[in-house]
Design an enzyme around this catalytic site. Structure first.
Site, PDB file in Angstrom:
ATOM      1  N   GLN A 166      -1.361 -73.981 -61.144  1.00 20.41           N
ATOM      2  CA  GLN A 166      -2.067 -75.175 -60.687  1.00 20.41           C
ATOM      3  C   GLN A 166      -2.074 -75.183 -59.164  1.00 20.41           C
ATOM      4  O   GLN A 166      -1.031 -75.379 -58.530  1.00 20.41           O
ATOM      5  CB  GLN A 166      -1.360 -76.434 -61.217  1.00 20.41           C
ATOM      6  N   ARG A 214      -3.424 -77.312 -57.224  1.00 23.72           N
ATOM      7  CA  ARG A 214      -3.302 -78.664 -56.682  1.00 23.72           C
ATOM      8  C   ARG A 214      -1.869 -79.154 -56.840  1.00 23.72           C
ATOM      9  O   ARG A 214      -1.319 -79.191 -57.939  1.00 23.72           O
ATOM     10  CB  ARG A 214      -4.265 -79.590 -57.424  1.00 23.72           C
ATOM     11  N   LEU A 258     -12.216 -88.361 -72.183  1.00 26.64           N
ATOM     12  CA  LEU A 258     -13.628 -88.020 -72.331  1.00 26.64           C
ATOM     13  C   LEU A 258     -13.886 -86.525 -72.289  1.00 26.64           C
ATOM     14  O   LEU A 258     -14.893 -86.062 -72.813  1.00 26.64           O
ATOM     15  CB  LEU A 258     -14.434 -88.707 -71.217  1.00 26.64           C
ATOM     16  N   GLN A 259     -12.992 -85.776 -71.668  1.00 27.99           N
ATOM     17  CA  GLN A 259     -13.220 -84.339 -71.510  1.00 27.99           C
ATOM     18  C   GLN A 259     -11.990 -83.574 -71.986  1.00 27.99           C
ATOM     19  O   GLN A 259     -10.875 -83.824 -71.520  1.00 27.99           O
ATOM     20  CB  GLN A 259     -13.490 -84.022 -70.036  1.00 27.99           C
ATOM     21  N   GLU A 297      -4.939 -80.760 -65.672  1.00 28.21           N
ATOM     22  CA  GLU A 297      -3.578 -81.294 -65.512  1.00 28.21           C
ATOM     23  C   GLU A 297      -3.597 -82.767 -65.119  1.00 28.21           C
ATOM     24  O   GLU A 297      -2.729 -83.536 -65.519  1.00 28.21           O
ATOM     25  CB  GLU A 297      -2.787 -80.494 -64.477  1.00 28.21           C
ATOM     26  N   ARG A 342      -5.698 -85.040 -66.124  1.00 28.47           N
ATOM     27  CA  ARG A 342      -5.886 -85.788 -67.367  1.00 28.47           C
ATOM     28  C   ARG A 342      -4.596 -85.811 -68.194  1.00 28.47           C
ATOM     29  O   ARG A 342      -4.251 -86.811 -68.822  1.00 28.47           O
ATOM     30  CB  ARG A 342      -7.022 -85.151 -68.178  1.00 28.47           C
ATOM     31  N   ARG A 401     -14.379 -80.221 -58.013  1.00 27.81           N
ATOM     32  CA  ARG A 401     -14.063 -81.645 -57.869  1.00 27.81           C
ATOM     33  C   ARG A 401     -13.674 -81.990 -56.441  1.00 27.81           C
ATOM     34  O   ARG A 401     -13.438 -83.144 -56.125  1.00 27.81           O
ATOM     35  CB  ARG A 401     -12.901 -81.996 -58.804  1.00 27.81           C
TER      36      ARG A 401
END
Length: 301
Positions: free
Chosen positions: A60, A62, A83-84, A101, A103, A138
């Site tokens: 990851q 981020r 939602l995803q 991650e 979410r 994003r």
């Protein structure tokens, strides 16, 4: 969900990375927020997994997850669900997050027991590429997170050109990002904490190595913008070394000593083939004595 024409495709794209002969093609898995219908979920291979079987991403890029934004997403999940789907890969007895991650973290805050996931068998490098692409799409990565992600890709065998192709960036963009990692420790901390921007950091790197901490101090103390930081030049006093005095050769030095002893006064001879002899006196009486030694008195008498 159609892609915005303003958003360029990144690298090989997630479709290319995720497509497998034995699995359906996955679209929009990097940041899309469309809600999938049940038939669409089935088509894309979406499954439900107990939350406890899904673990944090090993790759990851981020590192900073803003608490307020997570809390807002958790509230949205309570009201509307996830939602995803998350993208995961098998890892031991469970599954490791490749993308999603944020979410996953928000789902834990929301107390969700099951997560919708898409399972793909991905290599470490593929997992890292997807994680980077998701965050870049994003615009979630900080400058140092992006730089460290590129460095990790290089540690997995890619050169700068390969990294650029993988994430859909220009080679110079990747090179400039990697340069940030050579900042002095204090500047790295300031960039990580948001005290300076990536533009400030590049202005610091443009300074001579010995002046970089000085430049950081100037930016902080004077609250300089990037343009002002780029114009920084450290003033230095130009020290002109004193001229070195070189004593000329004295071919008659010993003769000077002998004559000084004979005349009782200091004698200086300058020149070689041509020159002069100097005799020093300190009173009229000493002058008369020297004139006598030279025979001047005898000629007068």
């Amino acid at each position: 969900m159609p892609k915005s024409p303003k958003k360029p495709s990144l690298g090989r794209g997630l479709d290319a990375l995720l497509s497998r002969k034995d699995s359906p093609k996955v679209q929009g898995s990097a940041g899309s927020t469309e809600q999938l219908s049940e038939p669409e979920q089935e088509k894309r291979g979406v499954q439900l997994l107990p939350t406890h079987r899904v673990t944090q991403a090993a790759y990851q890029p981020r590192q900073v997850f803003e608490p307020t934004a997570l809390a807002e997403l958790a509230q949205s999940i309570r009201e509307k669900g996830i939602l995803q789907p998350l993208l995961v890969r098998p890892r031991g007895d469970g599954f490791e997050i490749v993308a999603g991650e944020r979410r996953w973290r928000a789902s834990q805050l929301a107390g969700v027991d099951e997560l919708p996931v898409i399972i793909r068998d991905l290599s470490d490098r593929e997992a890292l590429e997807i994680a980077i692409i998701e965050n870049l799409q994003r615009e979630d990565l900080g400058p140092l997170e992006e730089a460290r992600a590129y460095k990790t890709l290089m540690e997995h065998g890619l050169n700068q050109e390969g990294v650029a192709q993988a994430v859909g960036k220009g080679r110079s963009t990747v090179a400039n990002a990697l340069r940030l990692l050579s900042l002095p420790g204090a500047a790295l901390q300031a960039l990580e904490a948001g005290e300076i921007s990536a533009g400030h950091a590049r202005a610091i790197l443009a300074q001579p190595e010995d002046d970089r901490l000085w430049a950081l101090d100037q930016i902080r103390r004077r609250s300089l913008n990037v343009r002002e930081a780029e114009a920084l030049r450290r003033g230095r006093e130009t020290e002109v070394p004193a001229p070195v005095k070189v004593n000329p050769p004295r071919p008659f030095k010993q003769l000077e000593v002998d004559l000084s002893r004979r005349t009782g006064t200091r004698v200086k001879i300058t020149g070689e083939d041509k020159g002069r002899i100097e005799l020093n006196y300190g009173s009229r009486e000493e002058l008369e004595r020297l004139l006598g030694l030279l025979g001047y008195g005898d000629a007068e008498g």
